[in-house]
Design a protein around this motif. Structure first.
Motif, mmCIF file in Angstrom:
data_model
loop_
_atom_site.group_PDB
_atom_site.id
_atom_site.type_symbol
_atom_site.label_atom_id
_atom_site.label_comp_id
_atom_site.label_asym_id
_atom_site.label_seq_id
_atom_site.Cartn_x
_atom_site.Cartn_y
_atom_site.Cartn_z
ATOM 1 N N ALA A 244 0.835 -1.207 0.000
ATOM 2 C CA ALA A 244 0.000 0.000 0.000
ATOM 3 C C ALA A 244 0.866 1.253 0.000
ATOM 4 O O ALA A 244 0.591 2.218 -0.728
ATOM 5 C CB ALA A 244 -0.929 -0.004 1.212
ATOM 6 N N PHE A 245 1.930 1.251 0.790
ATOM 7 C CA PHE A 245 2.824 2.408 0.811
ATOM 8 C C PHE A 245 3.537 2.572 -0.528
ATOM 9 O O PHE A 245 3.729 3.688 -1.012
ATOM 10 C CB PHE A 245 3.845 2.268 1.936
ATOM 11 N N VAL A 246 3.941 1.455 -1.134
ATOM 12 C CA VAL A 246 4.612 1.525 -2.443
ATOM 13 C C VAL A 246 3.664 2.131 -3.475
ATOM 14 O O VAL A 246 4.055 2.973 -4.292
ATOM 15 C CB VAL A 246 5.085 0.127 -2.882
ATOM 16 N N GLU A 247 2.392 1.713 -3.434
ATOM 17 C CA GLU A 247 1.420 2.223 -4.398
ATOM 18 C C GLU A 247 1.059 3.688 -4.166
ATOM 19 O O GLU A 247 0.501 4.339 -5.050
ATOM 20 C CB GLU A 247 0.164 1.344 -4.366
ATOM 21 N N ARG A 248 1.393 4.204 -2.993
ATOM 22 C CA ARG A 248 1.204 5.630 -2.732
ATOM 23 C C ARG A 248 2.403 6.460 -3.203
ATOM 24 O O ARG A 248 2.477 7.650 -2.931
ATOM 25 C CB ARG A 248 0.963 5.852 -1.232
ATOM 26 N N GLY A 249 3.342 5.803 -3.882
ATOM 27 C CA GLY A 249 4.461 6.512 -4.471
ATOM 28 C C GLY A 249 5.719 6.538 -3.627
ATOM 29 O O GLY A 249 6.675 7.245 -3.968
ATOM 30 N N THR A 357 -8.446 -15.116 8.874
ATOM 31 C CA THR A 357 -9.291 -14.508 7.845
ATOM 32 C C THR A 357 -8.908 -13.070 7.528
ATOM 33 O O THR A 357 -9.342 -12.516 6.521
ATOM 34 C CB THR A 357 -10.767 -14.540 8.283
ATOM 35 N N GLY A 358 -8.079 -12.445 8.376
ATOM 36 C CA GLY A 358 -7.778 -11.026 8.214
ATOM 37 C C GLY A 358 -7.088 -10.683 6.910
ATOM 38 O O GLY A 358 -7.545 -9.802 6.156
ATOM 39 N N ALA A 359 -5.972 -11.366 6.631
ATOM 40 C CA ALA A 359 -5.198 -11.036 5.427
ATOM 41 C C ALA A 359 -5.960 -11.308 4.135
ATOM 42 O O ALA A 359 -5.987 -10.453 3.240
ATOM 43 C CB ALA A 359 -3.868 -11.786 5.444
ATOM 44 N N PRO A 360 -6.616 -12.477 3.965
ATOM 45 C CA PRO A 360 -7.348 -12.678 2.712
ATOM 46 C C PRO A 360 -8.547 -11.764 2.551
ATOM 47 O O PRO A 360 -8.842 -11.323 1.437
ATOM 48 C CB PRO A 360 -7.771 -14.151 2.767
ATOM 49 N N ILE A 361 -9.243 -11.455 3.646
ATOM 50 C CA ILE A 361 -10.372 -10.525 3.532
ATOM 51 C C ILE A 361 -9.875 -9.162 3.066
ATOM 52 O O ILE A 361 -10.479 -8.531 2.191
ATOM 53 C CB ILE A 361 -11.122 -10.424 4.871
ATOM 54 N N ALA A 362 -8.751 -8.706 3.646
ATOM 55 C CA ALA A 362 -8.175 -7.435 3.200
ATOM 56 C C ALA A 362 -7.788 -7.508 1.726
ATOM 57 O O ALA A 362 -7.974 -6.543 0.965
ATOM 58 C CB ALA A 362 -6.973 -7.074 4.047
ATOM 59 N N GLY A 363 -7.247 -8.662 1.315
ATOM 60 C CA GLY A 363 -6.892 -8.828 -0.093
ATOM 61 C C GLY A 363 -8.102 -8.770 -1.005
ATOM 62 O O GLY A 363 -8.072 -8.134 -2.066
ATOM 63 N N TYR A 364 -9.193 -9.441 -0.602
ATOM 64 C CA TYR A 364 -10.413 -9.399 -1.399
ATOM 65 C C TYR A 364 -11.000 -7.988 -1.458
ATOM 66 O O TYR A 364 -11.483 -7.545 -2.516
ATOM 67 C CB TYR A 364 -11.452 -10.364 -0.824
ATOM 68 N N VAL A 365 -10.970 -7.285 -0.324
ATOM 69 C CA VAL A 365 -11.472 -5.909 -0.308
ATOM 70 C C VAL A 365 -10.693 -5.057 -1.298
ATOM 71 O O VAL A 365 -11.272 -4.263 -2.062
ATOM 72 C CB VAL A 365 -11.383 -5.320 1.114
ATOM 73 N N PHE A 366 -9.369 -5.229 -1.322
ATOM 74 C CA PHE A 366 -8.550 -4.457 -2.267
ATOM 75 C C PHE A 366 -8.849 -4.870 -3.708
ATOM 76 O O PHE A 366 -8.995 -4.018 -4.591
ATOM 77 C CB PHE A 366 -7.069 -4.649 -1.965
ATOM 78 N N ASP A 367 -8.914 -6.177 -3.953
ATOM 79 C CA ASP A 367 -9.155 -6.651 -5.319
ATOM 80 C C ASP A 367 -10.504 -6.158 -5.852
ATOM 81 O O ASP A 367 -10.649 -5.893 -7.054
ATOM 82 C CB ASP A 367 -9.103 -8.185 -5.369
ATOM 83 N N SER A 371 -9.022 -0.531 -2.811
ATOM 84 C CA SER A 371 -8.584 0.206 -1.621
ATOM 85 C C SER A 371 -8.659 -0.707 -0.404
ATOM 86 O O SER A 371 -9.508 -1.597 -0.311
ATOM 87 C CB SER A 371 -9.462 1.437 -1.401
ATOM 88 N N TYR A 372 -7.745 -0.452 0.548
ATOM 89 C CA TYR A 372 -7.795 -1.162 1.825
ATOM 90 C C TYR A 372 -8.600 -0.406 2.876
ATOM 91 O O TYR A 372 -8.807 -0.912 3.985
ATOM 92 C CB TYR A 372 -6.366 -1.344 2.367
ATOM 93 N N GLU A 373 -9.044 0.793 2.572
ATOM 94 C CA GLU A 373 -9.616 1.662 3.598
ATOM 95 C C GLU A 373 -10.828 1.065 4.319
ATOM 96 O O GLU A 373 -10.931 1.171 5.552
ATOM 97 C CB GLU A 373 -9.956 3.022 2.995
#
Length: 402
Positions: A244-249, A357-367, A371-373
């Motif tokens: 996420a930080f990398v994608e923010r430049g 479930t935390g990491a994959p749910i965050a991944g699905y939300v982003f996909d 956004s991860y927000e």
């Protein structure tokens, strides 16, 4: 202590904290999605949950000497095998294998339980030293992993990291690790049993709950709930904040150094907590850590600059130091040392299955949303809930028939 602390440090190189640095290069080359990276960590937790009760009883009964050596050898080979994968399912399978053998990062039973058995009066300082291993490992292996990736490619990076783990931990574990002090004619905290009178145990022994007694007490379930919701929230952030930080430049090298900064402050935090632990109840120290992690998550949510990244990472470091310290010490402080491996082995499946479930749910939300927000907003509230809940969980009184 040195071997166990080193094992916690090198654990950060075994597709743990450093896995986030591989998301971009492996995803770009192999087409592995963010959700698949998330599932890799989750399958590791689920596999660890399945074997944790068995592993806890083994550590209680036989000690960690051969278990730590054997599981590190298997995990090292699995990390090296990541160099030859070409699909997401292979990533998930190999990282899941590490969980199956109990290599689960800084809270794995083969490194934490021996320390809890060897120390009572000096437990706070001993756990603080042990807890330094993971942040120090991040300081060393996050920049080193990024260097390996930049100079040799991600495939060679996995080979080097797996080899380091095997070469350092396997022989030292076999030479130095022992089950508990009584096996060597000692008492907890280094006292010599052969020269001790009956009163020498006064002030250092504690009531040890059986697993059945612990399961019947409300404090066990309250702590299980706290660690479950907090680890779920942590899972949504720890892996995904790096890309996420990398994608923010922000330059990837700066991101790696920010994680190292995070880990440095976590080391400082654990030393401070070790000094305070004999005077301040562990739930207060852990609650303060959770509050700092919640503040870090809010800055992660709104921050866009390198300065905000370092501020978020720094607060996270201080907070995670409190979480690691609390996780490692609270079970022995609350339920004693005799059966702490089995008790932690019972609670691990609960916390791991929820947190997985935390990491994959965050991944699905982003996909889905780009956004991860949305998921990070939920995580902030969960951190707040965990903070309040742990503050309201005092040590249990021994059973009346104790």
């Amino acid at each position: 202590m040195a071997v166990l602390t080193a094992a916690n440090a090198i654990g950060q190189a075994l597709a743990s904290l450093n896995l986030g640095l591989f998301i971009k290069p492996m995803g770009d080359e192999l087409g592995i999605s963010r959700a698949e990276f998330g599932w890799a960590g989750s399958v590791r937790s689920i596999a660890g949950a399945a074997t944790s009760p068995w592993m806890g009883r083994l550590v209680d009964r036989h000690g960690a000497r051969w278990l730590l050596a054997g599981t590190t050898f298997i995990a090292g080979l699995a990390v090296m095998a990541l160099a030859w994968i070409d699909a997401g399912w292979q990533l998930i399978a190999l990282i899941g294998l590490m969980g199956l053998v109990g290599v689960l990062g800084p809270n794995q039973l083969t490194t934490t339980v021996p320390v809890l058995k060897w120390f009572v009066a000096k437990r706070s300082r001993a756990v603080a030293i042990l807890s330094i291993g993971a942040p120090l490992g991040a300081v060393l292996f996050l920049p080193l992993t990024q260097y390996f990736i930049d100079d040799f490619g991600w495939r060679v990076a996995w080979l080097l990291l797996g080899a380091i783990a095997i070469v350092v931990i396997v022989p030292t574990s076999l030479k130095y690790v022992r089950r508990e002090p009584e096996d060597m004619g000692l008492l907890p905290d280094g006292r010599v049993a052969s020269s001790s009178g009956p009163g020498d145990l006064d002030g250092i022994e504690e009531y040890s709950w059986t697993t059945k007694q612990a399961l019947r007490h409300r404090s066990f379930w309250q702590l299980a709930m706290v660690f479950s919701v907090v680890m779920f929230a942590l899972g949504t952030m720890a892996l995904h904040r790096l890309p996420a930080f990398v994608e923010r430049g922000i330059d990837p090298t700066w991101v790696a150094w920010a994680v190292a900064f995070d880990a440095t402050l976590a080391s400082i935090s654990t030393l401070i907590l070790g000094a305070l632990g004999s005077r301040v109840p562990v739930r207060y120290l852990g609650g303060a850590g959770l509050a700092l992690m919640g503040l870090s998550a809010w800055i992660l949510l709104v921050g866009r600059t390198a300065e905000e990244m370092f501020l978020s990472m720094g607060l996270f470091g201080f907070g995670i130091g409190g979480l690691l310290y609390m996780q490692n010490i609270i079970w022995a402080d609350y339920f004693g040392r005799a059966h702490v491996g089995a008790i932690r082995g019972l609670v691990n499946p609960i916390t791991m299955l929820v947190s997985a479930t935390g990491a994959p749910i965050a991944g699905y939300v982003f996909d889905i949303t780009g956004s991860y927000e949305p998921i990070w907003e939920v995580s902030i509230w969960l951190m707040a809930l965990g903070t309040v809940a742990v503050l309201l969980t005092p040590p249990p009184e021994p059973p009346r028939d104790a």
